[in-house]
Design a protein around this motif. Structure first.
Motif, mmCIF file in Angstrom:
data_model
loop_
_atom_site.group_PDB
_atom_site.id
_atom_site.type_symbol
_atom_site.label_atom_id
_atom_site.label_comp_id
_atom_site.label_asym_id
_atom_site.label_seq_id
_atom_site.Cartn_x
_atom_site.Cartn_y
_atom_site.Cartn_z
ATOM 1 N N THR A 130 14.827 75.360 48.285
ATOM 2 C CA THR A 130 14.110 75.119 50.131
ATOM 3 C C THR A 130 12.765 76.109 50.248
ATOM 4 O O THR A 130 11.907 75.643 50.839
ATOM 5 N N VAL A 132 13.497 64.444 48.228
ATOM 6 C CA VAL A 132 12.581 65.479 48.960
ATOM 7 C C VAL A 132 11.830 66.442 48.329
ATOM 8 O O VAL A 132 10.953 66.601 48.500
ATOM 9 N N GLU A 176 25.719 72.638 44.038
ATOM 10 C CA GLU A 176 24.759 73.252 44.751
ATOM 11 C C GLU A 176 24.597 75.288 44.364
ATOM 12 O O GLU A 176 24.230 75.720 44.241
ATOM 13 N N ARG A 181 26.288 71.895 55.933
ATOM 14 C CA ARG A 181 24.587 72.136 55.336
ATOM 15 C C ARG A 181 24.226 70.098 54.951
ATOM 16 O O ARG A 181 22.988 69.966 54.665
ATOM 17 N N GLU A 184 19.314 82.558 51.978
ATOM 18 C CA GLU A 184 19.186 81.273 53.184
ATOM 19 C C GLU A 184 18.582 82.131 54.109
ATOM 20 O O GLU A 184 17.412 81.061 55.081
ATOM 21 N N SER A 197 15.802 64.765 43.234
ATOM 22 C CA SER A 197 15.821 65.098 44.356
ATOM 23 C C SER A 197 14.471 64.436 44.411
ATOM 24 O O SER A 197 13.235 64.370 44.353
ATOM 25 N N TRP A 254 22.329 68.744 58.161
ATOM 26 C CA TRP A 254 21.291 69.553 57.859
ATOM 27 C C TRP A 254 20.520 68.594 57.036
ATOM 28 O O TRP A 254 19.314 68.517 57.491
ATOM 29 N N HIS A 255 21.188 68.416 55.908
ATOM 30 C CA HIS A 255 19.823 67.943 55.232
ATOM 31 C C HIS A 255 19.434 66.374 55.653
ATOM 32 O O HIS A 255 18.106 66.178 55.025
ATOM 33 N N LYS A 256 19.936 66.049 55.871
ATOM 34 C CA LYS A 256 19.579 64.358 56.592
ATOM 35 C C LYS A 256 18.713 64.433 57.547
ATOM 36 O O LYS A 256 17.597 63.423 57.777
ATOM 37 N N ASP A 258 18.839 77.779 61.193
ATOM 38 C CA ASP A 258 17.809 76.536 60.667
ATOM 39 C C ASP A 258 18.370 75.724 61.366
ATOM 40 O O ASP A 258 16.675 75.118 61.729
ATOM 41 N N SER A 304 26.035 68.466 62.282
ATOM 42 C CA SER A 304 25.396 70.132 61.325
ATOM 43 C C SER A 304 25.908 71.210 62.258
ATOM 44 O O SER A 304 26.460 72.214 61.659
#
Length: 580
Positions: free
Chosen positions: A379, A413, A142, A269, A344, A411, A272-274, A306, A283
């Motif tokens: 995002t 998502v 990333e 991170r 971010e 991806s 967090w994405h889960k 976040d 996270s």
């Protein structure tokens, strides 16, 4: 003759003359020099400091701020541009300016488009040390994408490819990657970590002739790994220079001080994405660990902001919205205080504005600032698409997701959000196909099943929708959204008893969060308008997030011409979207 053409205008870089449809347009020399600088950085953020150094020099004694403001005003007058709705010159508050329109250079009878792009694919970095450290390989990938995306977004498109096997890729596989992802170059790498050291291998291939442009192995101490992604990105830009990327540059990260803090942040991170209650708790623990190691590690503050923003929403339902908002604002303020140029933080600011502050214009600006700082910030593109759908700008919403998909075509998502945007646009056949394809990429994503249920419910396939919601709940029993949507589909299918029983489960969460907007959806499907509007009013008062669901959920369509629905829209600053 060195000309730059944009819209109806032509600008001579040598004489600083501006013409519109062939007729001369008066512009003074200093504003013209600023215009030339912006044109030559078209599509990129240009800071006020960069303009000062290029036009006035470092040793200037003039009132720079006043002079630059004057120049920008004069340029806008000459171009008939408006600061509020810019076509050419966009102001990014506290940062600088960006030239928005497409431009092309003309000379010697040939036309060269400024936006001429090369296409580079990045394969996910392989962790050859075992799955326990996979979060580091994901984070490094990333960071590499972000670093390369910042080189020159007008001329370089970065795409994430599929995972590839170790070793030399056969020519047939390279041909397939080039064809399927429309690539010119391919970057691949691997990482192996131990307690004391890290080895990162990187290789850049030219897919046009299948040659290796360069290959490098980095043997580093763990304390040295922070700058490696930037170093690799710099090597890539140097390898692509020639006429393709002259002057490509990378911004350095001001917050990179501690390897241990960075490592903890990557873990944060990763979880967090889960986006489940348990993974968000994990996270937060890692973000706090990063701050214990380095109290000025700005990304960790943005990460905590976040987390709290999500915890107060119906997505997680872990906190009352006002409490979540207060925490999120505190951490976001600290993140921006430490590093205002962090994409971010601006992305999170946009989410807070649409979920809790009802500041729609401010949210759009926040997402644009995030994307000016990091053009490939996925995002920001996805959350921006939700805002655009709410505003009824459905094609723009789909385009925003497609832009993210250009970078990350595989991806789950991103592909899920494309199906969501298509659902909001009323493109139900496309949405259903897209969501089913997304489940092929990841059959364990509870949110994909939930959005599949919403798409099916929108075309009144309630039994199929109920089945999709039940799969979502089986994967994530705490999924408050799916539970409420299940109740709405039960109501729409005539199962009033089942809907009311499900609604009791949703209402029971009031002790920890505000499910008011979800309760309103169930009452809408039950046909109880008074209860629905009462709960909508409660949702506004409690900041039940996201408050915009009634604008993108079919359950409310029968009520949108009701005067009470207009009052609801007025209460959240969206009266202009009311049906007259």
């Amino acid at each position: 003759m060195p000309l730059i053409r944009f819209g109806e205008f032509e600008f001579n870089e040598q004489t600083l003359e501006l013409r519109r449809s062939g007729a001369p347009v008066r512009v003074q020399q200093q504003p013209a020099r600023v215009l030339a600088f912006l044109l030559n950085h078209q599509g990129k953020l240009v800071t006020r400091q960069q303009i000062q150094q290029a036009i006035w020099g470092q040793d200037t004694f003039v009132d720079f701020e006043q002079n630059l403001n004057f120049c920008i005003r004069q340029i806008r007058i000459s171009l008939n541009d408006q600061a509020e709705k810019p076509v050419f010159i966009e102001t990014l508050p506290r940062l600088g300016y960006r030239f928005l329109a497409s431009a092309e250079k003309i000379g010697d009878g040939a036309t060269k488009t400024v936006r001429n792009r090369i296409r580079i694919g990045i394969l996910p970095i392989e962790d050859v040390g075992g799955s326990a450290n996979d979060y580091f390989a994901i984070g490094l990938t990333e960071d590499m994408i972000s670093a390369l995306s910042r080189i020159d977004p007008a001329r370089l498109r970065v795409t994430v490819g599929p995972r590839a096997p170790s070793g030399i890729l056969p020519r047939e596989e390279l041909d397939r990657l080039q064809r399927e992802f429309d690539l010119d170059y391919l970057l691949r790498g691997s990482v192996r970590r131990s307690a004391e050291a890290v080895r990162i291998s990187a290789q850049l291939l030219d897919l046009r002739d299948k040659s290796v442009l360069w290959s490098e192995v980095y043997d580093l101490k763990s304390s040295d790994l922070l700058g490696v992604q930037e170093d690799v990105a710099r090597r890539v830009s140097q390898s692509l220079v020639l006429e393709l990327l002259p002057g490509g540059a990378l911004g350095s990260r001001k917050y990179v001080h501690s390897s241990a803090a960075y490592d903890a942040y990557l873990k944060g991170r990763f979880f967090w994405h889960k986006m489940t209650t348990d993974t968000v708790r994990s996270s937060m623990a890692y973000f706090n660990e990063a701050l214990t190691i380095d109290p000025e590690f700005a990304p960790a503050y943005a990460g905590l902001a976040d987390c709290y923003a999500q915890m107060g929403s119906i997505r997680l339902g872990m906190l009352q919205p006002y409490a979540a908002l207060e925490k999120a604002r505190t951490y976001l303020h600290r993140a921006m205080e430490l590093d205002y140029t962090m994409a971010e933080a601006h992305c999170t600011s946009g989410l807070i504005k649409i979920w809790y502050e009802f500041d729609w214009a401010g949210a759009e600006q926040a997402f644009q600032v995030a994307l000016s700082l990091d053009p490939g910030h996925v995002t920001a593109l996805l959350w921006q698409s939700l805002l655009l759908s709410v505003m009824g700008r459905n094609q723009e919403a789909i385009a925003s997701v497609q832009r993210a998909r250009d970078s990350e075509p595989l991806s789950p998502v991103v592909n899920m959000y494309l199906g969501v945007a298509q659902t909001h646009a009323g493109q139900y056949d496309l949405a259903l196909r897209q969501l089913h394809q997304t489940l092929e990429l990841d059959p364990h994503n509870y949110r994909t099943f939930m959005f599949l249920g919403r798409a099916l419910s929108s075309i009144n396939r309630q039994n199929d929708a109920i089945a999709a919601y039940e799969k979502s709940i089986a994967l994530n029993p705490d999924g408050l959204e799916a539970i409420a949507m299940l109740g709405a589909s039960m109501a729409a299918s005539g199962d009033r008893s089942g809907a009311l029983k499900t609604m009791e489960r949703v209402v029971a969460t009031e002790s920890r969060t505000s499910p008011a907007v979800l309760v309103a959806i169930i009452y809408a499907s039950l046909g109880d308008a008074q209860q629905m509007f009462d709960w909508l009013s409660k949702a506004v008062d409690q900041k039940s997030a996201p408050i915009y669901l009634p604008l993108i959920t079919e359950d409310f369509r029968p009520y949108r011409s009701d005067p009470r629905f207009r009052l609801f829209l007025e209460s959240i600053g969206l009266a202009h979207l009311a049906i007259r």
